[in-house]
Scaffold this active site. Sequence first.
Site, PDB file in Angstrom:
ATOM      1  N   GLY B  54      33.379  60.935  41.625  1.00  0.00           N
ATOM      2  CA  GLY B  54      31.971  60.989  41.214  1.00  0.00           C
ATOM      3  C   GLY B  54      31.016  60.881  42.394  1.00  0.00           C
ATOM      4  N   ASN B  77      40.085  49.384  35.925  1.00  0.00           N
ATOM      5  CA  ASN B  77      39.420  49.512  37.219  1.00  0.00           C
ATOM      6  C   ASN B  77      37.938  49.254  37.101  1.00  0.00           C
ATOM      7  OD1 ASN B  77      37.574  52.004  37.978  1.00  0.00           O
ATOM      8  ND2 ASN B  77      39.036  52.743  36.431  1.00  0.00           N
ATOM      9  N   CYS B 138      27.206  56.046  32.652  1.00  0.00           N
ATOM     10  CA  CYS B 138      26.549  55.214  33.665  1.00  0.00           C
ATOM     11  C   CYS B 138      25.288  54.615  33.080  1.00  0.00           C
ATOM     12  CB  CYS B 138      26.151  56.062  34.868  1.00  0.00           C
ATOM     13  SG  CYS B 138      27.534  56.826  35.664  1.00  0.00           S
ATOM     14  N   ASN B 200      36.589  59.399  29.139  1.00  0.00           N
ATOM     15  CA  ASN B 200      36.459  58.510  30.280  1.00  0.00           C
ATOM     16  C   ASN B 200      37.187  57.216  29.918  1.00  0.00           C
ATOM     17  OD1 ASN B 200      35.518  57.319  32.717  1.00  0.00           O
ATOM     18  ND2 ASN B 200      33.693  58.598  32.611  1.00  0.00           N
ATOM     19  N   THR B 274      45.264  58.798  36.114  1.00  0.00           N
ATOM     20  CA  THR B 274      46.061  57.682  36.644  1.00  0.00           C
ATOM     21  C   THR B 274      47.460  58.098  37.097  1.00  0.00           C
ATOM     22  OG1 THR B 274      44.786  56.206  35.239  1.00  0.00           O
ATOM     23  CG2 THR B 274      46.882  55.356  36.034  1.00  0.00           C
TER      24      THR B 274
HETATM   25  C1  LIG Z   1      40.351  54.305  39.645  1.00  0.00           C
HETATM   26  C2  LIG Z   1      39.626  55.255  38.742  1.00  0.00           C
HETATM   27  C3  LIG Z   1      38.399  55.798  39.148  1.00  0.00           C
HETATM   28  C4  LIG Z   1      37.697  56.663  38.316  1.00  0.00           C
HETATM   29  N1  LIG Z   1      36.505  57.204  38.749  1.00  0.00           N
HETATM   30  C5  LIG Z   1      35.834  58.080  37.956  1.00  0.00           C
HETATM   31  C6  LIG Z   1      34.627  58.701  38.407  1.00  0.00           C
HETATM   32  O1  LIG Z   1      34.174  58.492  39.541  1.00  0.00           O
HETATM   33  N2  LIG Z   1      33.971  59.546  37.554  1.00  0.00           N
HETATM   34  C7  LIG Z   1      34.461  59.826  36.301  1.00  0.00           C
HETATM   35  O2  LIG Z   1      33.844  60.601  35.577  1.00  0.00           O
HETATM   36  N3  LIG Z   1      35.618  59.286  35.867  1.00  0.00           N
HETATM   37  C8  LIG Z   1      36.310  58.415  36.659  1.00  0.00           C
HETATM   38  N4  LIG Z   1      37.498  57.867  36.203  1.00  0.00           N
HETATM   39  C9  LIG Z   1      38.005  58.208  34.867  1.00  0.00           C
HETATM   40  C10 LIG Z   1      39.081  59.288  34.913  1.00  0.00           C
HETATM   41  O3  LIG Z   1      38.569  60.492  35.434  1.00  0.00           O
HETATM   42  C11 LIG Z   1      39.660  59.550  33.494  1.00  0.00           C
HETATM   43  O4  LIG Z   1      38.619  59.956  32.643  1.00  0.00           O
HETATM   44  C12 LIG Z   1      40.332  58.333  32.896  1.00  0.00           C
HETATM   45  O5  LIG Z   1      40.990  57.576  33.884  1.00  0.00           O
HETATM   46  C13 LIG Z   1      41.316  58.679  31.775  1.00  0.00           C
HETATM   47  O6  LIG Z   1      42.389  59.478  32.246  1.00  0.00           O
HETATM   48  P1  LIG Z   1      43.815  58.878  32.732  1.00  0.00           P
HETATM   49  O7  LIG Z   1      44.259  57.915  31.687  1.00  0.00           O
HETATM   50  O8  LIG Z   1      44.691  60.061  32.886  1.00  0.00           O
HETATM   51  O9  LIG Z   1      43.550  58.178  34.030  1.00  0.00           O
HETATM   52  C14 LIG Z   1      38.223  56.997  37.038  1.00  0.00           C
HETATM   53  C15 LIG Z   1      39.460  56.457  36.637  1.00  0.00           C
HETATM   54  C16 LIG Z   1      40.173  55.605  37.471  1.00  0.00           C
HETATM   55  C17 LIG Z   1      41.496  55.051  37.003  1.00  0.00           C
END
Ligand SMILES: Cc1cc2nc3c(=O)[nH]c(=O)nc-3n(C[C@H](O)[C@H](O)[C@H](O)COP(=O)(O)O)c2cc1C
Lengths: 272, 311
Positions: B54, B77, B138, B200, B274
């Site tokens: 982001g 996180n 946000c 998200n 993740t």
């Molecule tokens: C460490 C971390 C940082 C993340 N940073 C962002 C971000 O900057 N912007 C955003 O839209 N989503 C962010 N996410 C959310 C992920 O893009 C995703 O929507 C969420 O982790 C669910 O998918 P997953 O279970 O495959 O991780 C973040 C997730 C993690 C774990």
Amino acid sequence: MEIKAEIIHNDSMAKGYFKLGLACAVPEVRPGQFVMLRVSDGLDPLLRRPFGIYRTLGQTRGRTLGTRGSSSKSKGIEVLYRVVGKGTAILSGKRPGETLGVLGPLGNGFPDRAEGSNPVLVAGGMGIAPLYLLARRLGEGTLLFGARSKAETFLLKDFRGLGLKIKTATEDGSAGIKGLVTGLLENELTPESIVYACGPVGMLKAAAAISGKAGARCLVSLERSMACGIGVCLGCAVRAKAHKEEKENRFYKMVCSDGPVFPGEEIDWDLL
Amino acid sequence: MGPVVKKTKAATEVTIAGLKFKNPVMTASGTFGYGAEFAPYMDLGRLGGIVVKGLSLYPRQGNPGPRIAETPCGMLNAIGLQNVGVDDFIERKLPLVRNAGTHIIANIFGETVEDYMEVARRLDGAEGVSALEVNISCPNVKKGGIVFGTDPQEAFKVVSAVRKSTSLPVITKLSPNVTDIKVMVRAAEDGGTDAVSLINTITGMVIDVERRRPVLATATGGLSGPAIRPIAVRMVWQAAQAASVPVIGMGGIMSARDALEFIIAGATAVQVGTASFIEPDAAVKVAEGLEEYLSKNETTVQDLIGSLRTA
Ligand SMILES: Cc1cc2nc3c(=O)[nH]c(=O)nc-3n(C[C@H](O)[C@H](O)[C@H](O)COP(=O)(O)O)c2cc1C
Ligand SMILES: Cc1cc2nc3c(=O)[nH]c(=O)nc-3n(C[C@H](O)[C@H](O)[C@H](O)COP(=O)(O)OP(=O)(O)OC[C@H]3O[C@@H](n4cnc5c(N)ncnc54)[C@H](O)[C@@H]3O)c2cc1C
Ligand code: FES
């Protein structure tokens, strides 16, 4: 590098302490670097676990003659670990022949020693593991080892005969002097000393402060919970003192990719 | 009765807002850095797309530690959206990946509607950015910290403002921390979004019972990983029923089978988050597994999208 490595050995060294040998050709390892191990192929525990590289295995060390082409590669690595929770408990149940996902070597490790300095290694308990390769490379200086009791002094065995003076402090006085390892440090330092420290945060903070007072450089190896180990999740942040000259003016550093070794004076110990 | 599989088009190809993706597997924002960090572990060109960390108008330092905690089959996180800022991204990070042979999607966020607009404007002319993904999870500092993505009116405002500030396709990334996801889908569509992505992270908390303190320095954080997948699949299914724009699904995808759940529920594409922390090339493996499934079943992604049988 991400590979599946076969387990060569996974031996108990003392109650709760293990020595794990992994068959994997690794490029040159710097003292202080680490690997991320996947202790289970399942989803719980989900994340890899970080462990310092204790030493490399099967290096030719002059025994083989002829071609030097692959001499910087080793046949494997060894990790020392203590069982503290779920992941390390699973790890301790692994048998030779099973495979384990290994990511590494990672991090920056210890920088090469400045000329003419007097090295002092400070280790607290299991924190001694990432110092072995360094001690072997230095071949001189002093190792100060701090532990709770005599029971942990078996960790010193491999360090004898490397050319370092060894001094021990235990909390209960059952080996060496009674007290903290940082108490030993005060008497070892000259402004030419360079201190390499790994162990609990309290010990590192004290080592950095004592070194600073003596005008000696101090390098600390930090630990933080990690998810990726390669600088992308931004989860392992520690607070560093802001540098004016740095363009990004970051006051967070990533233990995995900026460290795990940092100059002690760079860390903001109060906000860590 | 199935239509003849067109041989000219790859079975994995999908189109979103006029953009062709060679396969429907992208990496999720915040889990893949700015892309180049993963080049040593895979051929980035094997990915459908890369969604970068982001980006905000100015660099952000993020939260104090501890920032992460492992949970059963997941992690929490509270990174605090640490990032290098949009200008530095364009100048120093984008050049490293713009020729990687995959779509680069810039994830953006702000603390005010004006912030979002300005970040969108700066990315508009940036060579190599294929689309914007607008993270609306946000807090709006001007509105007392109410989260854009949990209030349909605020979501509408920020999406329509970004829409007016860019010529790039706009993907709105929805927050799962709402009662009715369909309302948020409609708000984003009314704002002119070209696609929606979800989910998200879900707000969560872990407590250290010895110290009686939260494990994270910020007390609460965002839950991700396989632990959230059933919730994510349910929300993607609901969103797809309400949406007239394409839906991009994510949440706990570890394998091709997981990705297929989302596609069958109605997602046109998926993002892997993740999982990339555990296996750096997880997204490529998901894409490969998908190809295998398609050839084994002689079908295409296009035919699978929303193919859920409920009767
Ligand atoms: C460490 C971390 C940082 C993340 N940073 C962002 C971000 O900057 N912007 C955003 O839209 N989503 C962010 N996410 C959310 C992920 O893009 C995703 O929507 C969420 O982790 C669910 O998918 P997953 O279970 O495959 O991780 C973040 C997730 C993690 C774990
Ligand atoms: C760069 C680095 C190098 C390391 N090298 C070694 C090593 O050589 N040998 C070794 O035994 N351990 C080492 N550690 C610590 C090791 O990673 C943890 O002990 C391990 O992750 C614990 O996993 P677990 O699932 O058993 O414990 P968990 O169930 O996750 O946690 C059990 C307890 O251990 C604590 N803990 C969890 N992770 C860490 C961590 N990263 N550091 C300190 N405490 C932690 C938790 O707070 C908790 O109290 C290193 C850590 C880092 C960051
Ligand atoms: S563990 Fe992910 S950035 Fe250090």
